[in-house]
Design an enzyme around this catalytic site. Sequence first.
Site, PDB file in Angstrom:
ATOM      1  N   CYS A  67      -2.017   8.991   2.812  1.00 59.43           N
ATOM      2  CA  CYS A  67      -1.892   8.697   1.393  1.00 59.43           C
ATOM      3  C   CYS A  67      -3.152   9.037   0.616  1.00 59.43           C
ATOM      4  O   CYS A  67      -3.112   9.139  -0.618  1.00 59.43           O
ATOM      5  CB  CYS A  67      -1.520   7.229   1.191  1.00 59.43           C
ATOM      6  SG  CYS A  67      -2.576   6.094   2.096  1.00 59.43           S
ATOM      7  N   GLU A  91       0.883  -1.167   0.000  1.00 58.25           N
ATOM      8  CA  GLU A  91       0.000   0.000   0.000  1.00 58.25           C
ATOM      9  C   GLU A  91       0.913   1.206   0.000  1.00 58.25           C
ATOM     10  O   GLU A  91       1.537   1.517   1.015  1.00 58.25           O
ATOM     11  CB  GLU A  91      -0.930  -0.038   1.221  1.00 58.25           C
ATOM     12  CG  GLU A  91      -2.152   0.852   1.068  1.00 58.25           C
ATOM     13  CD  GLU A  91      -1.867   2.281   1.482  1.00 58.25           C
ATOM     14  OE1 GLU A  91      -1.624   3.117   0.576  1.00 58.25           O
ATOM     15  OE2 GLU A  91      -1.874   2.566   2.684  1.00 58.25           O
TER      16      GLU A  91
END
Length: 491
Positions: free
Chosen positions: A293, A259
């Site tokens: 993010c 990720e």
Amino acid sequence: MLKSILESADGVAVAAPSLLAGEWLLDGPSAERVGPFTRTVVSRARVAAPDDVARAARYARTGARTVARQAPATRARILERAAVLAGEHRDAFARLIALELGKPVKDGRAELDRVADTFTVCAAEARQIGGEVLPVAGWDRGVGNTALTYRAPAGVALAITPFNAPANLLAHKLGASFAAGNSTIVKAPPQAPAVSAALVALLLEAGAPLESVQLLHGGGEVGAQLCAAPEVAVISFTGSAETGAAVARAAGAKRLVLELGGNAATIVCSDADLADAAQVCARTGYSNSGQSCISVQRVYVDRGRFHEFVDLLTAEVGRLRVGDPLDPATDVGSMVDEQAAERVLTWATEAAGAGARITVGGTREGATLAPTVVADPPADASVVLREVFGALVTVLPFDEFDQVLDTCNASRFGLQAGLFTHDIGRILTAWRELEVGGLVVNGSSNFRLDHVPFGGVKDSGFGREAPRQMVEDYTVIKTLLLRGLSIWGEN
């Protein structure tokens, strides 16, 4: 151990031990963490010694058998107890997060609420682990036989976690891995060693066997050694795209869940409720100082409503309270360090020099960057092309919907996007055409439910982080073939 980490005296650096081969260790080389807001040493971690990685890998390989022999119901009860403990220690964790990272305590409390949810969902997924009876008798060569499968633990898992949500992102990796029946080695972020140690201690206090988890502190060299260890079967990493590529190179032929970074876009169409969109973007663009993010970074607004939105967003951002992360009223604390704050400020200044307008913010004090809005930057500005990961939001106009979708897709990242509209046609078009792992409608890019699949495409990584999908990544399918024994008809 959990109590000693969480209940340290004010003004005293928290000891962040490593957990190696069933022992909590404090002696040895150490690294200090300077709190970005307090600018004092807030924690001191015991750094991995040269032979710790090999020792941890051997212990995990042996310990994996112990964890795998626990029934899923046993593991589920432990995770449910961990969820309860997360709630009981919510305030203490939030204080520690604020000290190590400058994250406001109200955001830290919300993170611990998510930790409790994450462990609860992991427990539920542990109870669902099973297999299937395969339809082997549907083909002639399978007649007279039976085949079954079940999901077995992968063995040894490696969890490499980032600093920005150190408790919940570790809960995802460690909770799902334990639910699957693995022994997990945790490589903590250097910026949050004490928070990481506290969460590992919490799972053990909930009843997890010592063989289920180990914790090592250190830099990239420790992570690289762990990735390369032959005992490790699966690696879950959250961090930058560049580091993710290094993880993949070091890991070799191992199962990976990566990720990685993002450059999240939110689209505001002409039919949107502008006041609501501005409020949501202000709230989710600067939470944790934008260090997420999926934090709102690029907001594309229909040109006919562009100036109105910029004014609304600027006003909302101006109302955010910036200050001491330990103050419950603070909305925006400090970034992870002064270098990060200076980088973002430099990018904002460069954009302004190229013709953009800074409508609010644009200053910093130490590691605290005033929430900044950059309006109409050039398309090639760093604040548009690169991952900002800081307290800055850009606003840009668009003319055609298809055009803005293409603009969003031009990014090398593709994690998550937001869309404000009530036009179902645009919603379905965006869901189909946007090169992202997830689309949030009538919300910004920065929204996540911990039991819903989460992950990206392109340089934002691969795999999905939600307990159900992670349990699949942390397990292997084992097949049993019974020759000459059939539960099916034999004619």
